[in-house]
Design a protein around this motif. Structure first.
Motif: not given
Length: 136
Positions: A51-52, A88-93, A96-97
């Motif tokens: 996913s990343i 979640m903050t790390y995941a947002l970085h 994409s989206g």
């Protein structure tokens, strides 16, 4: 990287290995260290990394630490500790989206597995000897 905690080093090392095409070796380590739970953990790792996939990483063995690699380790650590807001903050970085909420569950599973592996490796090896008291 030498200043990082062992689970963070493991997260980055396994991410680098995975992206360099050594997925089988990563799976073997998880199986060796976690036994039956290794299959579940490596499955979560595979789904998380897929996913990343755009993450820029250094090559395995490189002493430098990239920002995305640091964010990946932070994601796993925060998710494993239950700090969903930071995770979640790390995941947002890293995505994409808007990242799927499932990414936090996968990160928590992998983070807990790596923490367990690090604790296992930190234990002294060899036979355990408990001194017996002497009588005077």
């Amino acid at each position: 990287m030498s200043d990082l905690a062992p689970p963070d080093i493991a997260a980055i090392t396994y991410l680098r290995m995975w992206q360099a095409g050594a997925a089988e070796a990563v799976g073997e380590d998880f199986s060796l260290m976690l036994g039956r739970d290794g299959a579940e953990a490596i499955h979560a790792f595979a789904r998380l990394t897929s996913s990343i996939t755009h993450l820029p990483t250094h090559s395995p063995g490189c002493p430098a630490l990239g920002g995305a690699e640091s964010a990946f380790a932070g994601l796993l650590a925060c998710a494993a500790s239950g700090d969903e807001d930071a995770a979640m903050t790390y995941a947002l970085h890293l995505t994409s989206g808007h990242p799927p909420l499932q990414i936090l569950a996968l990160a928590a599973r992998v983070g807990l597995a790596l923490a367990h592996m690090a604790r296992h490796l930190a234990q002294p090896s060899g036979p355990r000897h408990t001194p017996t008291p002497t009588r005077h």
